[in-house]
Design a protein around this motif. Structure first.
Motif, short mmCIF file in Angstrom:
data_model
loop_
_atom_site.label_atom_id
_atom_site.label_comp_id
_atom_site.label_asym_id
_atom_site.label_seq_id
_atom_site.Cartn_x
_atom_site.Cartn_y
_atom_site.Cartn_z
N UNK A 190 0.85 -1.20 0.00
CA UNK A 190 0.00 0.00 0.00
C UNK A 190 0.88 1.24 0.00
N UNK A 191 0.46 2.23 -0.79
CA UNK A 191 1.08 3.54 -0.81
C UNK A 191 -0.05 4.55 -0.82
N UNK A 192 -0.09 5.39 0.21
CA UNK A 192 -1.18 6.36 0.34
C UNK A 192 -0.61 7.73 0.67
N UNK A 193 -1.17 8.74 0.03
CA UNK A 193 -0.78 10.11 0.33
C UNK A 193 -2.01 10.88 0.77
N UNK A 194 -1.88 11.50 1.94
CA UNK A 194 -2.97 12.31 2.48
C UNK A 194 -2.36 13.63 2.92
N UNK A 195 -2.56 14.65 2.11
CA UNK A 195 -1.91 15.93 2.38
C UNK A 195 -0.41 15.78 2.28
N UNK A 196 0.30 16.15 3.34
CA UNK A 196 1.77 16.06 3.35
C UNK A 196 2.28 14.73 3.88
N UNK A 197 1.36 13.83 4.29
CA UNK A 197 1.76 12.57 4.89
C UNK A 197 1.64 11.42 3.89
N UNK A 198 2.72 10.66 3.76
CA UNK A 198 2.74 9.47 2.91
C UNK A 198 2.84 8.26 3.82
N UNK A 199 1.95 7.29 3.61
CA UNK A 199 1.97 6.05 4.39
C UNK A 199 2.29 4.91 3.44
N UNK A 200 3.25 4.09 3.85
CA UNK A 200 3.67 2.93 3.04
C UNK A 200 3.57 1.69 3.90
N UNK A 201 2.83 0.69 3.42
CA UNK A 201 2.81 -0.64 4.02
C UNK A 201 3.61 -1.54 3.08
N UNK A 202 4.52 -2.33 3.66
CA UNK A 202 5.39 -3.13 2.81
C UNK A 202 5.94 -4.32 3.57
N UNK A 203 6.62 -5.20 2.84
CA UNK A 203 7.32 -6.33 3.44
C UNK A 203 8.78 -6.31 2.98
N UNK A 204 9.63 -6.88 3.83
CA UNK A 204 11.06 -6.96 3.52
C UNK A 204 11.61 -8.25 4.13
N UNK A 205 12.66 -8.80 3.56
CA UNK A 205 13.23 -10.03 4.11
C UNK A 205 13.98 -9.82 5.43
N UNK A 206 14.39 -8.58 5.72
CA UNK A 206 15.15 -8.35 6.95
C UNK A 206 15.02 -6.90 7.41
N UNK A 207 15.41 -6.68 8.66
CA UNK A 207 15.43 -5.33 9.22
C UNK A 207 16.44 -4.45 8.48
N UNK A 208 17.52 -5.03 8.00
CA UNK A 208 18.55 -4.29 7.29
C UNK A 208 17.96 -3.63 6.04
N UNK A 209 17.10 -4.35 5.33
CA UNK A 209 16.46 -3.80 4.14
C UNK A 209 15.57 -2.60 4.50
N UNK A 210 14.88 -2.71 5.61
CA UNK A 210 14.02 -1.60 6.06
C UNK A 210 14.87 -0.39 6.41
N UNK A 211 15.97 -0.62 7.11
CA UNK A 211 16.88 0.48 7.46
C UNK A 211 17.44 1.15 6.21
N UNK A 212 17.84 0.36 5.22
CA UNK A 212 18.35 0.93 3.96
C UNK A 212 17.29 1.79 3.29
N UNK A 213 16.06 1.31 3.28
CA UNK A 213 14.97 2.07 2.69
C UNK A 213 14.80 3.40 3.42
N UNK A 214 14.80 3.36 4.74
CA UNK A 214 14.63 4.58 5.53
C UNK A 214 15.79 5.56 5.28
N UNK A 215 17.01 5.05 5.20
CA UNK A 215 18.16 5.90 4.91
C UNK A 215 18.03 6.56 3.53
N UNK A 216 17.59 5.77 2.56
CA UNK A 216 17.43 6.30 1.21
C UNK A 216 16.34 7.38 1.15
#
Length: 93
Positions: free
Chosen positions: A23-49
């Motif tokens: 899921x990818x949703x934009x409401x005003x200035x807020x973007x909400x993303x629901x997703x899956x990843x194989x590891x916490x490291x992938x999530x951290x990389x996404x957040x850093x990017x």
């Protein structure tokens, strides 16, 4: 809309190939993303990017869990990302 195209382009650049959006949703200035990843490291990389983009503020994890599939656990998560105030709807693009 040119701004929305830039927004999606910046999100696409930030996503590691191992992350799958449900899921990818934009409401005003807020973007909400629901997703899956194989590891916490992938999530951290996404957040850093995401943080490197001129369009977005620091993302916040609002949901984090594990789904057992086969022998490996898949991480599911939700991120909330605010757009930087001067970048909302094409301001100062």
């Amino acid at each position: 809309n040119y701004y929305i195209a830039n927004l999606l382009d910046e999100i696409e650049k930030a996503i590691p190939v191992t992350i799958l959006f449900s899921k990818l949703q934009r409401q005003g200035a807020l973007i909400t993303i629901d997703a899956t990843a194989p590891s916490d490291v992938d999530i951290v990389h996404f957040m850093e990017n995401v943080t490197k983009s001129f369009l977005f503020a620091q993302p916040i994890i609002t949901l984090l869990g594990t789904k057992e599939t086969n022998s490996a656990g898949t991480r599911y998560f939700q991120l909330k990302i605010n757009q930087r105030p001067n970048q909302i709807d094409g301001d100062k693009m």
